[in-house]
Each structure stands twice: as C-alpha cells, then as structure tokens.
Design a protein around this motif. Sequence first.
Motif, PDB file in Angstrom:
ATOM      1  N   TYR A  72       0.822  -1.215   0.000  1.00 51.01           N
ATOM      2  CA  TYR A  72       0.000   0.000   0.000  1.00 51.01           C
ATOM      3  C   TYR A  72       0.857   1.268   0.000  1.00 51.01           C
ATOM      4  N   TRP A  73       2.101   1.151   0.451  1.00 52.57           N
ATOM      5  CA  TRP A  73       3.031   2.286   0.285  1.00 52.57           C
ATOM      6  C   TRP A  73       3.328   2.459  -1.201  1.00 52.57           C
ATOM      7  N   GLY A  74       3.518   1.331  -1.894  1.00 48.79           N
ATOM      8  CA  GLY A  74       3.720   1.392  -3.340  1.00 48.79           C
ATOM      9  C   GLY A  74       2.504   1.960  -4.052  1.00 48.79           C
ATOM     10  N   ALA A  75       1.294   1.548  -3.603  1.00 49.10           N
ATOM     11  CA  ALA A  75       0.063   2.074  -4.201  1.00 49.10           C
ATOM     12  C   ALA A  75      -0.050   3.586  -3.973  1.00 49.10           C
ATOM     13  N   THR A  76       0.385   4.036  -2.805  1.00 51.40           N
ATOM     14  CA  THR A  76       0.376   5.477  -2.507  1.00 51.40           C
ATOM     15  C   THR A  76       1.326   6.219  -3.444  1.00 51.40           C
ATOM     16  N   TYR A  77       2.532   5.685  -3.604  1.00 49.12           N
ATOM     17  CA  TYR A  77       3.493   6.309  -4.529  1.00 49.12           C
ATOM     18  C   TYR A  77       2.933   6.356  -5.950  1.00 49.12           C
ATOM     19  N   ARG A  78       2.225   5.294  -6.322  1.00 51.16           N
ATOM     20  CA  ARG A  78       1.664   5.258  -7.677  1.00 51.16           C
ATOM     21  C   ARG A  78       0.599   6.339  -7.862  1.00 51.16           C
ATOM     22  N   ASP A  79      -0.252   6.508  -6.844  1.00 53.18           N
ATOM     23  CA  ASP A  79      -1.265   7.573  -6.905  1.00 53.18           C
ATOM     24  C   ASP A  79      -0.612   8.950  -6.934  1.00 53.18           C
ATOM     25  N   MET A  80       0.559   9.068  -6.287  1.00 56.86           N
ATOM     26  CA  MET A  80       1.273  10.347  -6.265  1.00 56.86           C
ATOM     27  C   MET A  80       2.071  10.581  -7.552  1.00 56.86           C
ATOM     28  N   GLY A  81       2.140   9.553  -8.413  1.00 59.16           N
ATOM     29  CA  GLY A  81       2.849   9.693  -9.685  1.00 59.16           C
ATOM     30  C   GLY A  81       4.298   9.260  -9.650  1.00 59.16           C
ATOM     31  N   TYR A  82       4.746   8.641  -8.543  1.00 66.97           N
ATOM     32  CA  TYR A  82       6.132   8.196  -8.420  1.00 66.97           C
ATOM     33  C   TYR A  82       6.206   6.700  -8.748  1.00 66.97           C
ATOM     34  N   THR A  83       6.163   6.393 -10.036  1.00 68.94           N
ATOM     35  CA  THR A  83       6.091   4.994 -10.458  1.00 68.94           C
ATOM     36  C   THR A  83       7.322   4.194 -10.045  1.00 68.94           C
ATOM     37  N   SER A  84       8.513   4.786 -10.180  1.00 69.61           N
ATOM     38  CA  SER A  84       9.742   4.055  -9.849  1.00 69.61           C
ATOM     39  C   SER A  84       9.789   3.691  -8.365  1.00 69.61           C
ATOM     40  N   PHE A  85       9.322   4.608  -7.494  1.00 64.18           N
ATOM     41  CA  PHE A  85       9.272   4.302  -6.063  1.00 64.18           C
ATOM     42  C   PHE A  85       8.226   3.217  -5.787  1.00 64.18           C
ATOM     43  N   ALA A  86       7.111   3.270  -6.534  1.00 63.10           N
ATOM     44  CA  ALA A  86       6.064   2.254  -6.384  1.00 63.10           C
ATOM     45  C   ALA A  86       6.617   0.872  -6.719  1.00 63.10           C
ATOM     46  N   LEU A 299      10.468  14.257 -15.606  1.00 67.98           N
ATOM     47  CA  LEU A 299      11.875  14.650 -15.510  1.00 67.98           C
ATOM     48  C   LEU A 299      12.227  15.104 -14.098  1.00 67.98           C
ATOM     49  N   MET A 300      11.285  15.833 -13.480  1.00 65.17           N
ATOM     50  CA  MET A 300      11.512  16.272 -12.094  1.00 65.17           C
ATOM     51  C   MET A 300      11.589  15.074 -11.156  1.00 65.17           C
ATOM     52  N   ASP A 301      10.685  14.112 -11.383  1.00 63.14           N
ATOM     53  CA  ASP A 301      10.714  12.892 -10.563  1.00 63.14           C
ATOM     54  C   ASP A 301      12.024  12.145 -10.765  1.00 63.14           C
ATOM     55  N   LYS A 302      12.457  12.078 -12.036  1.00 63.13           N
ATOM     56  CA  LYS A 302      13.707  11.395 -12.341  1.00 63.13           C
ATOM     57  C   LYS A 302      14.880  12.093 -11.672  1.00 63.13           C
ATOM     58  N   HIS A 303      14.842  13.447 -11.695  1.00 69.34           N
ATOM     59  CA  HIS A 303      15.904  14.212 -11.047  1.00 69.34           C
ATOM     60  C   HIS A 303      15.911  13.960  -9.543  1.00 69.34           C
ATOM     61  N   GLN A 304      14.698  13.950  -8.944  1.00 64.98           N
ATOM     62  CA  GLN A 304      14.609  13.687  -7.512  1.00 64.98           C
ATOM     63  C   GLN A 304      15.121  12.288  -7.179  1.00 64.98           C
TER      64      GLN A 304
END
Length: 506
Positions: A72-86, A299-304
């Motif tokens: 569910y942490w991964g699902a949260t990241y996915r909803d936030m748009g952070y696919t790689s973290f998900a 790109l911002m996510d990738k940079h982060q």
Amino acid sequence: MEARPDSALFILESISSPQKLPRTDRALYALLLTQAKYKNYIPLENDSLIKTAVEYYGDRKKSLYAAKAHYYWGATYRDMGYTSFAVEEYLTAIRLMPVKDEFLAMIYDNLAECYEEEDLSSVAAEAYRSAYQILKGKSEQIYPLRGIARTFLLQNEKDSALYYYEYALDCALADQDSNLIGALYHDLAMVYSEEKDYIQADRYISKAIAIMDYNRSFNACLLKAKVMLNLNKIDSASYFYCRNIDQLDIYGKVACYDGMYQVAKKKGEWKVAAENIDAYKILYDSIQVIADNEELNRLMDKHQLEEHKRVLSERTKILIGSLIVAFLSLMVICVFSFMWNDRKRKKRYIALQHELTQKRVDTMLLKEEDVSESNKELVNKKMSELREQQFQLCVSVFQNTDYYSKMEALEKATPKQLLVMRNLRAEMHAVICKTFIDVMTNLQECCPTLTHDDLFYCILSKLHCSKTVIMELMDTTSDALKTRKNRIKNKMDAGMFEYVFSIDNL
C-alpha cells in the motif's frame, strides 16, 4: 474489508483519537485505513499515514502485515505519480510475502502495470505470468491472462495477443462474468482492427456494446465508429462518433472530432469538416500541454530519484570508508596489543628463567655446604623451601607457554574431542618434562629408585591434573595408575609422598 470496504472505511474513520492507540494498534489502524481508502478509489495523496505501518512492521522479516504495508506504500506512490518508487515497494512486498496466494498475485499484477507505464512490456509480461501461475485454475486468472495479451499487443505480436485474449474470453464465458466478457470482446475487436480485419472487429465490438452497461460502452462505441469508417459505412460511423462525445475524456474527444472530420470530408460537408478539425486542433494542443507537463513532472521525478540515489551513494561511501578506517584501526590496535602482550610474556618468561637459574645455583651451593649436626635441620628446611620455590617457578614458566592452555582444554574436552587432541600427547609430555626438569631431578635425588614415568606422574599429580588428563598424557589405564601410585608409595618416605600426592586425583 473484503466484502464491504465502504463500511470498513466508515468504521475506521469513526475512531475519534487513533493517535492515542497503542503502537501495535496504531500501525494496524494506519494499514487498514489506507487499504480501505484504496478499495474505495480514494486517491492516496501522501504517505504519512502508511509510513506508520511500514516503520512498525519493517522490511526484514517475512510477514503478511509487512508485505501489505509495503504494497500500500507502493500504491500510494503510484497515486502520487512516483512509479519508480512504487515499483521498489512492490518488489519489497513480494520479498516479504510468506505465502503464495491471491494477494501476492495482486502485487505482481500491479507491478506489471507499473512496468507497462514505463514501456517495459517484456518485464511486465513476466510479472503477469508470475500472477497467472498463482491464480491458474481460479476465476481471477483472467486478469493476468488479459495483461499478458496486452503486453504482446504492445510488442506488436498480434497472434500471441489474440491467443491469450481468446483464452481469457473462454475463462470469462465459463464464469459468466459479463463485465469481463464485454471488456474482452472490446480487446479482441481492437486487435482485429489493428490487423485491419474490420469484419471480425465489427463482430466483436458489436457483441461488446450489446453486453456492456451504458457507462462502460463509451470507448467501445468510439472503436465501433472507427471500424464503421474503415468499412465505409459513413452514417453508422457518424452515429457512433456523436453518440457519447460529451461523456468522453479529452483523448476520446480528440479521436471523435478527428473521426467526424473524416466523415464530413467523405460526405463533402466542408463547413462541418472545418469546424471538426478546428475543435480537434484546440483539444490536441491541450493534450500537448498536458503531455509537456507530464514530461516535465517525469523529468523532475527522475531528477529527484537521481538526487536521492546520489545522496544514498555518498552515505554508503562514507559508511564504507568509516568501516574500513575502523577495521584498520582495530587491526592496528589488535596487532599492537598482541605484540605488547607477547613482549611482556617473553620478558616475564626470561625473568622466570633467570630466577629459576638462580634457584639452581642456590640449591647447588646449599648442597656443597658442610653440614654439621647442629644446623642439619636448618639446611633441610632451606632445601625444602628452595625446592618448593623451584616448583612454583616451573609452574609459572609452564603457564607462560601455549601448552598450558592446551592442558586446560584437555581438562574440559569431551571424549570425542580427546580423540582429536591425542596427537598432542608426545609434544605436551616433552614440554612438561623439559619445564619441570629441576623438580624431577630433585625428586630423583630424594628417591633414586623412581623411574622416568614415576617422576612424570608425580609432576602431573603435583599440578593437580584430573585422572582423565593423566591417563591421556601417560597413555595408560586407571588400574595401571593405581598400581603405579602404590609402587611410588613404597619408594618414598611418608612426608615426600604426602607432599606430592596432597590431592588424590584417583
């Protein structure tokens, strides 16, 4: 939670002060509330809630709660748009799952969707296959089968896509699941449309529209319109393009206006065609703006992510460097301590040897003195003291050798260990005789009839060795030791015997 997630959400939100719960209950509350929101399609906008569960359940020990927390942490990241973290959290959840069940299959399914979003179709297919292996033979197997088919379609392998879509359709027909049947008819129509087999595409899309609810049929109607246009059925195409245009999203509307432009152009209705192409361009420009924003966010996510990796890499390097420095420092300290202790031991050993040599000289001088009847008793007393001092010095010298610790190991050894250590017998016998040569010489002078083995036995007894150790070092039996002791008793005077065998080891 499984049957009525809306009721579960209501109950959880009715808890007035969850922060006052014990830590265990607070972690479970955070997990269940996140799960309830997820099942009720409420966007998970931040990870502060689920992190409470993640921190409590950890990521080292296999546990269903730990796996669910990371999922569910991964699902949260996915909803936030952070696919790689998900993806990272889904992989952790898979590692922590204690059993292979439907929940594990769901994790694989969501992981595959993330890979699809990242254009990793072949990797996504493997994740779908893992989910299918778990669900094989169950009604839920349709979902991974449909996912596998979609990955083949994305890789332009249309024959394989058709095979898996038809297999999934057979399963859905067997289960009489109308929602999945309609969706699979739509999928098959889409594949046949890609193959330019518009007759088959029309057959399947018509079945899909007939079985689907009105609210689920918008995209099916759009595909039907495209098929009709390609079959040159202009009126039907126009009907299906206009049918649900207001209910479609911006991407669907763009496709509709483009299709209606094509229809109007074929009909020769140039004014209508111009209006449709203008609407198409306006919406297309909006899509481009959305795409640019998404690319910028990506790109911002990738940079982060890269920045996060860089910080972790630097921390890792610092940690490794610190560990290496600490290890080397410890090694230097250990070597220095060993050398210092060894030097100290050698000094002690040399001092004992000097002292022992001095006692030998004193003994020799005392023997050479003219002994009168008046001072004979005093000389004998001095001689006894010197002999005792010699023995104690020999003990100290022996304690500074490696064989003293080996003798202690013999005392504590099990019968099996004694067999292994038997090869030390000859070495220990030689070292003990060499170290206690002065004591053995003194005993020999007092009792000339004592043999070498008698003298060795006396030394071991004087060192308070156990019967087991004496038997091992002398390679003899208990009965033989008793016989030897009786024989020694007959060769010694009572005082000397009491001195040697003050503690009976037998």
